[in-house]
Design an enzyme around this catalytic site. Structure first.
Site, PDB file in Angstrom:
ATOM      1  N   GLU A   1       0.782  -1.299   0.073  1.00 43.70           N
ATOM      2  CA  GLU A   1      -0.225  -0.110   0.092  1.00 43.70           C
ATOM      3  C   GLU A   1       0.713   1.138  -0.036  1.00 43.70           C
ATOM      4  OE1 GLU A   1      -3.044  -0.529  -0.830  1.00 43.70           O
ATOM      5  OE2 GLU A   1      -3.050  -2.528  -0.391  1.00 43.70           O
TER       6      GLU A   1
ATOM      7  N   HIS B   1       1.600   2.189  -3.560  1.00 43.49           N
ATOM      8  CA  HIS B   1       0.458   2.842  -4.070  1.00 43.49           C
ATOM      9  C   HIS B   1       0.471   4.357  -3.559  1.00 43.49           C
ATOM     10  CE1 HIS B   1      -1.683  -0.204  -6.309  1.00 43.49           C
ATOM     11  NE2 HIS B   1      -1.446  -1.222  -5.207  1.00 43.49           N
TER      12      HIS B   1
END
Lengths: 489, 489
Positions: free
Chosen positions: A256, A259
């Site tokens: 994550e 991202h």
């Protein structure tokens, strides 16, 4: 005020409202009181109504007709705004509303069917979703390929034909590598033991910092599913912990962060414009997977992580080399999101083939379970024993996400290309990774790729960074070399 | 669909969007990364733009002209929607936009002036805010009283004349009570010591539960300033801690629970309609103050709190009676929000008189500091030594909130009436409060007042609950009896 300025002012407000709607989603998954779910549904629907009205506002068409691009940034903004406006205009409002209604319903029915291990209960609503998406695809494709029209929502410019060629090249070498690894007499030992939540979250925070996540413009919270949310100056991630599986917490966090770091690195001048977000799902996934796998699961970096784990939890029972093996070991399993680096793409390829067949009508929704189980047995060598481990495991199709799955593997392919290029440019990278310092690699990615946001198309974005056309070769070469070493092939 | 149904569907979406905007405010004060402030400003402005456009949508006028009320709920909805629509229509868009721009600027300049202890630096922008609000009030009043028109935003139906009479009756008895208490030889001893944050927050959570806060439809977080946010199924509160002042944490929590419990208790059938929120600032404050003071600072309840504190922190050095005295002791001070129950209203009355003079033009903004300090010396007997302890202590005027302050004291007056009525109906209340059980009182308030939301006007809401017209007598009687006992007057 020029037409371009008027258009961008309007767009800027729309993007700001889209950020608000996104943050409402973050709130729902992290801090929302459970009794607020019904009211939240009305709030989300009201926001969607506002956004849809703005995105289909006829003034956008007028402005686009009159606007002139003064530079390449303006040209890219106009291109992306026209693309979104045309897409909205092509789909009848009735169909868009019906899709929203049915997919909302279908998601609930999917969750119930999965809990009840009852594929048949899911078939009617899945058939309705497939029908509606096929109808939408026909409006979008205007005579072209229906699946390509859907794919275009997630990966502009990609086609089923090009992906089929790429995936066709991947599959035999991945299968061969998987078989060789699992057949090797040298099997890595898994990590065992229990690891406290406080220690896991402390290491997750260290990992986020190590990978360049900017906490002044983000935060980490716990959620059932890890995700990254938001763009610009407010990009939040979530993580989760399980006592016996700290790697899940660590590597989902790094994923994550990949991202989120992409969103955080985009040129602030692009904020609240169409250029101010990751350019496609595939390029987004290339960042998260590169952070997670090529960097985070490298021998050099796991050496540092081994030290952090030992300092936090005491002796893990594994020496650094064995620890590296434990992080990377292949294992039998049914679930895509839990798959290792080699087998992950096999899960995606299976879905890609099945969803194309659903959209072109050669596979009936009622036959999906049988087709899934047959293909799984072929590719993995053992049978699926229940739908929650098979065709009901993913939420995607229930909410109409056809054309999304291939972007996961495309992201891995792009990550392979980017990794090869940054290794070429950074011969001393491992020395830094051994110290837990990812900055040479993450800095390279920021400068070469992340800062440019949506300025170029997805493929051109990767090509600009690597100075080569993307292909599946580097990913395969990397995987074969890495796992040959671990499994002594 | 009838015109009424169309209107309510539209209104329901507007109310849902207003909840979203409110939650954005909650997010900003609790969890927002600090680097996100600038982007958040754009997001809030975009939401305000959406809400303003909806509230002034000409279709509302058409629907109102054609809608018919089938019952008293529909009649109340139409009355409140017409009220908001007419208000929006009366103020020129140019003026509304200028007010938004100037107050946003003024808030920052107020914060800087307060930090720099420089009243003169604040005068120009304060003068601009006063001018704009006076201009707005003239549009709203249409020949009537300008201050009343502003007051009407916060307390519909109240007038400066009625408040002046009420406050005129309060002031001499409050001054006399304060002088008698501070002049008494029997002075309560303050609580001393340091109290850990974990223990304070644990007790705050117990207090919220004891006062009926529903955690399935709310949550408590830390913030710089305590507040309650949201309506319906998602009503969140915040609290704060200081090691040497646990009462600040406890009673600000109970205060916010009073606001939140009111919102949570409103009939769910009113959710996302104009009836689905507390009816006025004054009635809202009556709930928070009644929870905090008449219940939370009662001898019976502080006995229970004393037990919880002793169990959490060990011996406080105060026996239950002395603990009750410490909770309620009067003290010299300059700051309204830190004032005790007796002197609090003196702070409000001072502001009420000064802000009326600013709005009717008899007090120039440049003269405010001098006027404030003179009145403070008269009412409190000691001089203000710097603006941050005087006329720059509150944010209200910088953001244009003229007519808001009196609702604090009106809330105390209403709380006095409600408390007298519930004591009349619940003779055994103290026995329950001694056990930390507030449910007889909070249940009475829920049934008699809170559930009705905005169905009746503010004064009628209180009169319905108490079966009497509200007046200042019960509050004064309560304060005089309570503090005579504590100070042995």
């Amino acid at each position: 005020m020029s037409a371009y300025d008027d258009l961008m002012d309007f767009q800027r407000e729309t993007e700001a409202l889209a950020q608000v709607a996104g943050r409402l989603g973050w709130d729902q998954e992290t801090v929302m009181p459970r009794g607020a779910a019904h009211q939240r549904g009305e709030e989300m629907a009201a926001m969607e109504g506002v956004l849809h009205a703005r995105r289909s506002d006829p003034r956008i068409g007028d402005w686009l007709d009159r606007a002139e691009a003064a530079d390449d940034v303006a040209a890219a903004n106009l291109r992306l705004i026209r693309r979104m406006f045309d897409r909205t205009a092509k789909v009848p409002a009735r169909l868009a509303a019906e899709l929203a209604r049915v997919t909302s319903l279908a998601q609930g029915q999917w969750a119930e069917a999965r809990a009840a291990e009852d594929f048949a209960a899911f078939v009617p609503v899945l058939a309705r979703v497939v029908d509606l998406r096929r109808e939408e695809a026909q409006h979008l494709a205007q005579g072209g390929d229906a699946y390509d029209a859907l794919l275009d929502d997630y990966e502009p410019g990609a086609t089923a034909e090009s992906l089929t060629a790429m995936f066709g090249a991947l599959r035999p070498r991945l299968l061969a590598l998987r078989d060789a690894a699992l057949g090797s007499p040298h099997q890595p030992v898994p990590l065992t033991g229990t690891f406290g939540e406080g220690g896991q979250l402390a290491i997750a925070t260290e990992l986020a910092t190590a990978f360049g996540y900017d906490f002044t413009r983000g935060r980490i919270d716990k959620a059932v599913h890890p995700f990254s949310s938001g763009s610009g100056a407010d990009v939040r991630i979530t993580t989760r912990t399980a006592p016996d599986d700290p790697f899940n917490c660590f590597y989902s966090t790094v994923h994550e962060v990949g991202h989120a770091a992409y969103e955080q690195a985009i040129d602030p001048a692009f904020a609240l414009t169409p250029l101010g977000q990751g350019v496609s799902m595939g390029v987004h996934e290339s960042q998260s997977r590169l952070y997670e796998n090529q960097l985070g699961r490298s021998r050099a970096f796991t050496g540092w992580l081994h030290g952090r784990m030992t300092a936090t939890f005491g002796d893990t029972g594994l020496e650094p080399d064995a620890f590296y093996g434990a992080v990377n070991r292949l294992h039998r399993g049914f679930i895509r999101t839990e798959a290792d680096e080699v087998q992950y793409n096999l899960h995606v390829l299976l879905r890609f083939d099945l969803e194309r067949a659903l959209i072109d009508g050669t596979l009936a929704p009622a036959e999906l379970e049988e087709a899934w189980n047959a293909r799984f047995l072929t590719d993995f060598g053992y049978p699926v024993d229940r739908p929650s481990k098979g065709c009901l495991q993913d939420v995607h199709w229930s909410v109409g996400l056809f054309g999304y799955f291939p972007t996961y593997t495309l992201g891995n392919v792009y990550a392979g290309c980017l990794h090869a290029a940054l290794r070429r440019d950074l011969p001393d990278l491992d020395a830094a990774l051994t110290r837990g310092d990812t900055s040479p690699a993450t800095g390279w990615l920021r400068e070469r790729l992340q800062r440019w946001g949506g300025l170029r198309g997805p493929r051109a974005t990767v090509a600009h960074a690597t100075e080569q056309e993307p292909s599946e070769g580097p990913l395969l070469d990397y995987l074969e070399a890495k796992f040959a070493a671990i499994y002594r092939l």
